[in-house]
Design a protein around this motif. Structure first.
Motif, PDB file in Angstrom:
ATOM      1  N   GLY A  15      43.447  73.227 -53.319  1.00  0.00           N
ATOM      2  CA  GLY A  15      42.178  72.989 -53.286  1.00  0.00           C
ATOM      3  C   GLY A  15      41.835  71.775 -54.280  1.00  0.00           C
ATOM      4  N   PHE A  16      40.641  71.754 -54.343  1.00  0.00           N
ATOM      5  CA  PHE A  16      39.851  70.463 -55.099  1.00  0.00           C
ATOM      6  C   PHE A  16      39.656  71.031 -56.437  1.00  0.00           C
ATOM      7  CE2 PHE A  16      38.582  69.919 -50.650  1.00  0.00           C
ATOM      8  CZ  PHE A  16      38.825  68.725 -50.492  1.00  0.00           C
ATOM      9  N   PRO A  23      29.867  65.767 -53.160  1.00  0.00           N
ATOM     10  CA  PRO A  23      29.356  65.906 -51.843  1.00  0.00           C
ATOM     11  C   PRO A  23      28.258  64.640 -51.433  1.00  0.00           C
ATOM     12  CG  PRO A  23      27.932  67.130 -53.683  1.00  0.00           C
ATOM     13  CD  PRO A  23      29.172  66.808 -54.162  1.00  0.00           C
ATOM     14  N   THR A  24      28.442  63.698 -52.177  1.00  0.00           N
ATOM     15  CA  THR A  24      27.687  62.279 -51.943  1.00  0.00           C
ATOM     16  C   THR A  24      28.477  61.489 -51.121  1.00  0.00           C
ATOM     17  OG1 THR A  24      28.202  61.274 -54.087  1.00  0.00           O
ATOM     18  CG2 THR A  24      26.116  62.877 -54.017  1.00  0.00           C
ATOM     19  N   THR A  25      29.798  61.716 -50.974  1.00  0.00           N
ATOM     20  CA  THR A  25      30.433  60.787 -50.171  1.00  0.00           C
ATOM     21  C   THR A  25      30.915  61.282 -48.945  1.00  0.00           C
ATOM     22  OG1 THR A  25      32.850  62.220 -51.183  1.00  0.00           O
ATOM     23  CG2 THR A  25      31.689  60.443 -52.542  1.00  0.00           C
ATOM     24  N   PRO A  26      31.504  60.215 -48.092  1.00  0.00           N
ATOM     25  CA  PRO A  26      31.812  60.731 -46.601  1.00  0.00           C
ATOM     26  C   PRO A  26      32.918  61.581 -46.717  1.00  0.00           C
ATOM     27  CG  PRO A  26      31.658  58.093 -46.878  1.00  0.00           C
ATOM     28  CD  PRO A  26      31.663  58.936 -48.222  1.00  0.00           C
ATOM     29  N   THR A  27      33.096  62.407 -45.641  1.00  0.00           N
ATOM     30  CA  THR A  27      33.999  63.344 -45.693  1.00  0.00           C
ATOM     31  C   THR A  27      35.420  62.923 -45.533  1.00  0.00           C
ATOM     32  OG1 THR A  27      33.996  63.728 -43.219  1.00  0.00           O
ATOM     33  CG2 THR A  27      32.593  65.396 -44.431  1.00  0.00           C
ATOM     34  N   ARG A  28      35.678  61.560 -44.966  1.00  0.00           N
ATOM     35  CA  ARG A  28      36.972  60.902 -44.920  1.00  0.00           C
ATOM     36  C   ARG A  28      37.282  60.532 -46.422  1.00  0.00           C
ATOM     37  NH1 ARG A  28      38.023  58.502 -39.561  1.00  0.00           N
ATOM     38  NH2 ARG A  28      36.671  59.855 -38.011  1.00  0.00           N
ATOM     39  N   ILE A  65      36.541  74.404 -51.488  1.00  0.00           N
ATOM     40  CA  ILE A  65      36.392  73.730 -50.362  1.00  0.00           C
ATOM     41  C   ILE A  65      34.805  73.896 -49.853  1.00  0.00           C
ATOM     42  CG2 ILE A  65      36.962  75.908 -48.994  1.00  0.00           C
ATOM     43  CD1 ILE A  65      38.874  73.720 -47.204  1.00  0.00           C
ATOM     44  N   LEU A  66      34.148  74.988 -50.150  1.00  0.00           N
ATOM     45  CA  LEU A  66      32.816  75.080 -50.084  1.00  0.00           C
ATOM     46  C   LEU A  66      32.084  74.152 -50.961  1.00  0.00           C
ATOM     47  CD1 LEU A  66      32.649  78.916 -48.861  1.00  0.00           C
ATOM     48  CD2 LEU A  66      32.973  76.870 -47.544  1.00  0.00           C
ATOM     49  N   GLY A  67      30.691  73.705 -50.451  1.00  0.00           N
ATOM     50  CA  GLY A  67      29.766  73.108 -51.205  1.00  0.00           C
ATOM     51  C   GLY A  67      28.810  74.071 -51.864  1.00  0.00           C
ATOM     52  N   ASP A  68      27.896  73.630 -52.509  1.00  0.00           N
ATOM     53  CA  ASP A  68      26.876  74.390 -53.197  1.00  0.00           C
ATOM     54  C   ASP A  68      25.855  74.863 -51.930  1.00  0.00           C
ATOM     55  OD1 ASP A  68      27.728  73.991 -55.671  1.00  0.00           O
ATOM     56  OD2 ASP A  68      26.380  72.417 -56.062  1.00  0.00           O
ATOM     57  N   TRP A  83      32.053  70.949 -47.736  1.00  0.00           N
ATOM     58  CA  TRP A  83      31.387  69.758 -48.155  1.00  0.00           C
ATOM     59  C   TRP A  83      32.195  68.512 -47.748  1.00  0.00           C
ATOM     60  CZ3 TRP A  83      34.026  66.250 -51.039  1.00  0.00           C
ATOM     61  CH2 TRP A  83      35.295  66.719 -51.884  1.00  0.00           C
ATOM     62  N   ALA A  84      33.664  68.716 -47.616  1.00  0.00           N
ATOM     63  CA  ALA A  84      34.703  67.835 -47.059  1.00  0.00           C
ATOM     64  C   ALA A  84      34.808  67.887 -45.601  1.00  0.00           C
ATOM     65  CB  ALA A  84      36.027  67.780 -48.014  1.00  0.00           C
ATOM     66  N   GLY A  85      34.214  68.932 -44.917  1.00  0.00           N
ATOM     67  CA  GLY A  85      34.390  68.881 -43.387  1.00  0.00           C
ATOM     68  C   GLY A  85      35.338  69.739 -42.868  1.00  0.00           C
TER      69      GLY A  85
END
Length: 164
Positions: A15-16, A23-28, A65-68, A83-85
């Motif tokens: 996990g993260f 969530p402000t960065t690209p998924t990559r 793994i899930l965003g707000d 949020w990371a796709g």
């Protein structure tokens, strides 16, 4: 190896960490990558069912793994999304079995799978009994979801195509 990867290798948690969630960065840019590989020969309804079931097993097991939740202009709440796709790929039955085996033996990687037996039984206890009596090499998979370090996941799935 960073602290988080070392922690994952020793305690099996994937996990993260809270400070990695951005969530402000690209998924990559996310350290972990989530892919769901679906059996390309399934009809659309069964394919979607398999992917959704694997995702349902993944989201509570992989921290962060899930965003707000999102809130629209009228105040309605929309449940948080990854949020990371999450990339949905397609593969044949043999490739799915190979991917699952590689991912399951890779430290720091979470695996959720949907054996074909899950869609061929209507009672969960019957599914459990069927799997218990089936050798690992004889299980056909309808979908396999994996989450782990981006470079490791890329090596496991290779150049599989996106699911059409």
């Amino acid at each position: 190896m960073n602290h988080q990867e070392n922690k994952e290798m020793t305690d099996g948690v994937v996990g993260f960490a809270p400070d990695e969630i951005d969530p402000t960065t690209p998924t990559r840019a996310a350290r972990l990558k989530w892919v769901v590989v679906v059996n390309r020969d399934l009809p659309p309804g069964r394919a979607v069912n398999a992917a959704v079931c694997v995702a349902a097993a993944t989201s509570p097991a992989v921290t962060g793994i899930l965003g707000d939740d999102a809130v629209d202009a009228d105040g309605n709440v929309h449940a948080g999304l990854p949020w990371a796709g999450c990339t949905i790929l397609a593969a044949d039955t043999g490739t799915l079995r190979t991917i699952r085996a590689k991912a399951a033996s890779s430290a720091g990687t979470f695996v959720a799978d949907m054996p074909a037996a899950a869609q061929h039984t209507r009672v969960y206890a019957d599914y459990l009994a069927t799997i218990k009596e089936t050798a690992a090499d004889d299980i056909d998979y309808y979908a396999v979801g994996i989450v782990g370090p981006r470079n490791r996941i890329d090596k496991i799935v290779g150049k599989l195509p996106l699911m059409p």
